[in-house]
Design a protein around this motif. Sequence first.
Motif, PDB file in Angstrom:
ATOM      1  N   HIS A  87      -8.703 -85.075 -61.950  1.00 42.32           N
ATOM      2  CA  HIS A  87      -9.381 -85.746 -60.923  1.00 42.32           C
ATOM      3  C   HIS A  87      -9.077 -85.558 -59.690  1.00 42.32           C
ATOM      4  O   HIS A  87      -7.711 -84.952 -59.503  1.00 42.32           O
ATOM      5  N   THR A  88      -9.901 -85.729 -58.664  1.00 40.17           N
ATOM      6  CA  THR A  88      -9.352 -85.130 -57.417  1.00 40.17           C
ATOM      7  C   THR A  88      -8.296 -85.901 -56.794  1.00 40.17           C
ATOM      8  O   THR A  88      -7.884 -86.997 -56.945  1.00 40.17           O
ATOM      9  N   GLU A  90      -6.136 -85.321 -52.671  1.00 38.12           N
ATOM     10  CA  GLU A  90      -6.149 -84.401 -51.474  1.00 38.12           C
ATOM     11  C   GLU A  90      -4.816 -83.691 -51.270  1.00 38.12           C
ATOM     12  O   GLU A  90      -4.661 -82.894 -50.267  1.00 38.12           O
ATOM     13  N   GLU A 120     -16.561 -80.708 -59.200  1.00 39.47           N
ATOM     14  CA  GLU A 120     -16.334 -80.906 -57.880  1.00 39.47           C
ATOM     15  C   GLU A 120     -14.802 -81.403 -57.391  1.00 39.47           C
ATOM     16  O   GLU A 120     -14.086 -81.122 -56.557  1.00 39.47           O
ATOM     17  N   HIS A 121     -14.540 -82.284 -58.556  1.00 34.68           N
ATOM     18  CA  HIS A 121     -13.153 -82.791 -58.290  1.00 34.68           C
ATOM     19  C   HIS A 121     -11.963 -81.845 -58.518  1.00 34.68           C
ATOM     20  O   HIS A 121     -10.814 -81.955 -57.686  1.00 34.68           O
ATOM     21  N   SER A 124     -13.909 -78.756 -54.974  1.00 27.73           N
ATOM     22  CA  SER A 124     -14.611 -78.864 -53.851  1.00 27.73           C
ATOM     23  C   SER A 124     -13.797 -78.848 -52.478  1.00 27.73           C
ATOM     24  O   SER A 124     -14.142 -78.959 -51.427  1.00 27.73           O
ATOM     25  N   LEU A 125     -12.591 -79.401 -52.557  1.00 23.90           N
ATOM     26  CA  LEU A 125     -11.668 -79.697 -51.491  1.00 23.90           C
ATOM     27  C   LEU A 125     -10.914 -78.256 -51.164  1.00 23.90           C
ATOM     28  O   LEU A 125     -10.578 -78.323 -49.988  1.00 23.90           O
ATOM     29  N   PRO A 158     -18.434 -77.332 -51.195  1.00 22.79           N
ATOM     30  CA  PRO A 158     -18.539 -78.956 -51.222  1.00 22.79           C
ATOM     31  C   PRO A 158     -19.925 -79.455 -50.981  1.00 22.79           C
ATOM     32  O   PRO A 158     -20.122 -80.851 -51.269  1.00 22.79           O
ATOM     33  N   GLY A 159     -20.778 -78.626 -50.458  1.00 19.55           N
ATOM     34  CA  GLY A 159     -21.998 -79.239 -50.397  1.00 19.55           C
ATOM     35  C   GLY A 159     -22.949 -79.119 -51.723  1.00 19.55           C
ATOM     36  O   GLY A 159     -24.281 -79.048 -51.542  1.00 19.55           O
ATOM     37  N   TRP A 198     -28.726 -90.398 -55.939  1.00 17.83           N
ATOM     38  CA  TRP A 198     -27.372 -90.442 -56.438  1.00 17.83           C
ATOM     39  C   TRP A 198     -26.664 -89.516 -56.107  1.00 17.83           C
ATOM     40  O   TRP A 198     -25.505 -89.249 -56.787  1.00 17.83           O
ATOM     41  N   ASP A 199     -27.303 -88.308 -55.640  1.00 16.80           N
ATOM     42  CA  ASP A 199     -26.772 -86.867 -55.251  1.00 16.80           C
ATOM     43  C   ASP A 199     -26.424 -86.147 -56.683  1.00 16.80           C
ATOM     44  O   ASP A 199     -25.606 -85.542 -56.965  1.00 16.80           O
ATOM     45  N   THR A 201     -27.685 -83.676 -58.460  1.00 22.81           N
ATOM     46  CA  THR A 201     -28.595 -82.683 -58.186  1.00 22.81           C
ATOM     47  C   THR A 201     -27.681 -81.370 -57.730  1.00 22.81           C
ATOM     48  O   THR A 201     -26.538 -81.501 -57.586  1.00 22.81           O
ATOM     49  N   ARG A 257     -26.112 -95.278 -56.575  1.00 19.51           N
ATOM     50  CA  ARG A 257     -25.226 -95.155 -57.678  1.00 19.51           C
ATOM     51  C   ARG A 257     -24.102 -96.093 -57.753  1.00 19.51           C
ATOM     52  O   ARG A 257     -23.267 -96.480 -56.977  1.00 19.51           O
TER      53      ARG A 257
ATOM     54  N   ARG B  62     -13.494 -85.253 -40.619  1.00 16.77           N
ATOM     55  CA  ARG B  62     -13.894 -84.037 -41.332  1.00 16.77           C
ATOM     56  C   ARG B  62     -15.132 -84.164 -41.453  1.00 16.77           C
ATOM     57  O   ARG B  62     -15.871 -84.985 -41.024  1.00 16.77           O
ATOM     58  N   LYS B  67     -27.485 -87.475 -46.210  1.00 18.86           N
ATOM     59  CA  LYS B  67     -28.436 -87.073 -46.851  1.00 18.86           C
ATOM     60  C   LYS B  67     -29.355 -88.482 -46.961  1.00 18.86           C
ATOM     61  O   LYS B  67     -28.778 -89.303 -47.772  1.00 18.86           O
ATOM     62  N   PHE B  98     -26.275 -91.007 -48.006  1.00 17.61           N
ATOM     63  CA  PHE B  98     -25.165 -90.901 -48.600  1.00 17.61           C
ATOM     64  C   PHE B  98     -24.560 -89.577 -48.214  1.00 17.61           C
ATOM     65  O   PHE B  98     -25.169 -88.715 -47.414  1.00 17.61           O
ATOM     66  N   ASP B 100     -23.054 -85.959 -48.741  1.00 18.21           N
ATOM     67  CA  ASP B 100     -23.352 -85.134 -49.826  1.00 18.21           C
ATOM     68  C   ASP B 100     -22.327 -83.879 -49.627  1.00 18.21           C
ATOM     69  O   ASP B 100     -22.532 -82.703 -50.206  1.00 18.21           O
ATOM     70  N   VAL B 101     -21.289 -84.069 -48.825  1.00 16.20           N
ATOM     71  CA  VAL B 101     -20.362 -83.080 -48.791  1.00 16.20           C
ATOM     72  C   VAL B 101     -19.010 -83.724 -49.339  1.00 16.20           C
ATOM     73  O   VAL B 101     -18.481 -84.465 -48.672  1.00 16.20           O
ATOM     74  N   PHE B 102     -18.673 -83.183 -50.424  1.00 13.47           N
ATOM     75  CA  PHE B 102     -17.343 -83.769 -51.136  1.00 13.47           C
ATOM     76  C   PHE B 102     -16.348 -83.908 -50.118  1.00 13.47           C
ATOM     77  O   PHE B 102     -15.756 -82.771 -49.647  1.00 13.47           O
ATOM     78  N   ASP B 105     -11.512 -88.424 -52.674  1.00 14.26           N
ATOM     79  CA  ASP B 105     -11.730 -89.690 -54.049  1.00 14.26           C
ATOM     80  C   ASP B 105     -12.455 -90.844 -53.557  1.00 14.26           C
ATOM     81  O   ASP B 105     -13.044 -91.346 -54.652  1.00 14.26           O
TER      82      ASP B 105
END
Lengths: 291, 118
Positions: A87-88, A90, A120-121, A124-125, A158-159, A198-199, A201, A257, B62, B67, B98, B100-102, B105
Motif C-alpha cells: 500500500h502506498t 510517501e 501504482e501504490h 508511482s511516487l 505516475p500518469g 474512474w481512471d 484505464t 468511483r 506538487r 482529467k 479528477f 490522474d497523476v498518482f 494515499d
Amino acid sequence: MQNTDRRDFLKLAGLAGVTFTAGLFPGLEVSAQMAPDFHFVQISDTHWGYKGPANPDAEHTLEKAIVTVNGLAKKPDFIVFTGDLTHTTEDGAERRARMKRFKEIVSALNVKDVRFMPGEHDASLDKGAAFKEFFGATHYTFDHKGVHFIALDNVSDPGARLGDEQLAWLAADLKQRRPDDRIVVLTHRPLFDLVPSWDWTTADGAKAIDLLMPYRNVVVFYGHIHQEHHHMTGHIAHHAAKSLIFPQATPGTQPRRPPPPPFDASLAPLGTRDVSVSSTVTMTELPVTRT
Amino acid sequence: MNRRHLIALLIGGSAAGGAIGLARAAAPGEIQIMASKFEFTPDTVKVKRGEPVTLVLTSIDRIHGFKMPDFGIRIDVMPDEERRVTLTPDKAGSFVFFCDVFCGDGHEEMSGTLVVEG
C-alpha cells in the motif's frame, strides 16, 4: 489437462472456486506437438501495509492466501503478482520496509518461480525505484512451455502511461513472434478504457493493444480493480483478478468511483486465481482460505 | 459523438512566478481551481451550457493531473504555474473531473464535478 480434471483436483483439495473457461487462443491450431499443459497462479493487489475498515483482517489475509495456494493439489509452475504488492506511503523508508516484509511473507510460497510486477501504490511516487531494488525490472518477458509472457509496466509513470520507450520495446519483442504464437500479457491497470471517469484505464494502453492486435492468440491478465472482470477488445481477452485486501465497486455503477464497500466476507470478495493453459484457458477463482 | 466538433478547447500555460493569481479575482469567464493533496478547490464548478468558460488551474504542492473524459480534457497541473483550459459545454449535466497523476494515499479520492446548467 482437461477442465474436468482441474475441477476434480481442486475439489479434492477443498479449494473449488468459480471456474471460467475462455477461448484463450482462438487462432490456435491444436497439434500433437504442442507443449504440455501447465497452470500458474495470479495474485494481485495485496496492498501490504494497508490498515483500515475495508479489511479488518488485513494483517493476515496474505498469509492465509499463501496457505491456500500452497494447498493446491498440483503445484503451479509459477506464480505472478500483478501489482500493488504494498500500500502506498510517501515515506520512502516505510515503502522499503513494507516491500521487505512483503518479500519475507511470500517466501513461504512453496513455488520458487515467482514473478513480481508493480502497481501504482508500489511505484508511482518514486518511478519504480524501490520496487526495482527489491524485485528487479518493472517490465520484462519470459517463455514457459511454448507460451510467451510479456509483463508491461503502466504504473511507474505516475500518469499511467506505458511510454514511448516501453512501447518501442514491446514492438521489437513482438516482431520476433509469429502471428499464431501464444502470448500472455501481464499488467496492473487495464490496457483498455474500462471506466475512464474512474481512471480505470491506461493513458496509452490503446497503442499496446494496437501492437498486439495482429497476433491471433493473445490474452491479458491484470489487477487494479480488485474484482473479477472479463472484457474483449476484438479477439484479445482481458481478465481482471480479485485483490487480497478489499473489493472495489462494480465498474461504472456511479459517476464518481465510490470508496470500497463495507467488508462482507459472505461475498467472498478476496482471492487468488489459478490459470490453466492449454489450447484454451481455464480460470478458477480461489477463496482466501480453505472452505 | 465527436466532441471536437462541439467544444472549442484551448489549453494554455503561463509561468506565473512568485505571486501567482490565486488571490486575485478571476477574470470574466474564468474560474480558478486550485489543486492540492488530495482535493480540488472548489470541487464543484457551475457553468452554463453554450457559454465559453476558461478553467485556470494551478497546484500549491506538487504536480497533479486534471482529467475530464466527457470533454476530452486532460492536462498536468503544475506548482506555481497557471494552466488554462477553455471549453464551451454543449449539454447540461454533471461531469466528473479528477486527478490522474498518482499523488499519494488520498489520490483516488481527488475528484470534482463540473455542473453544466441550462
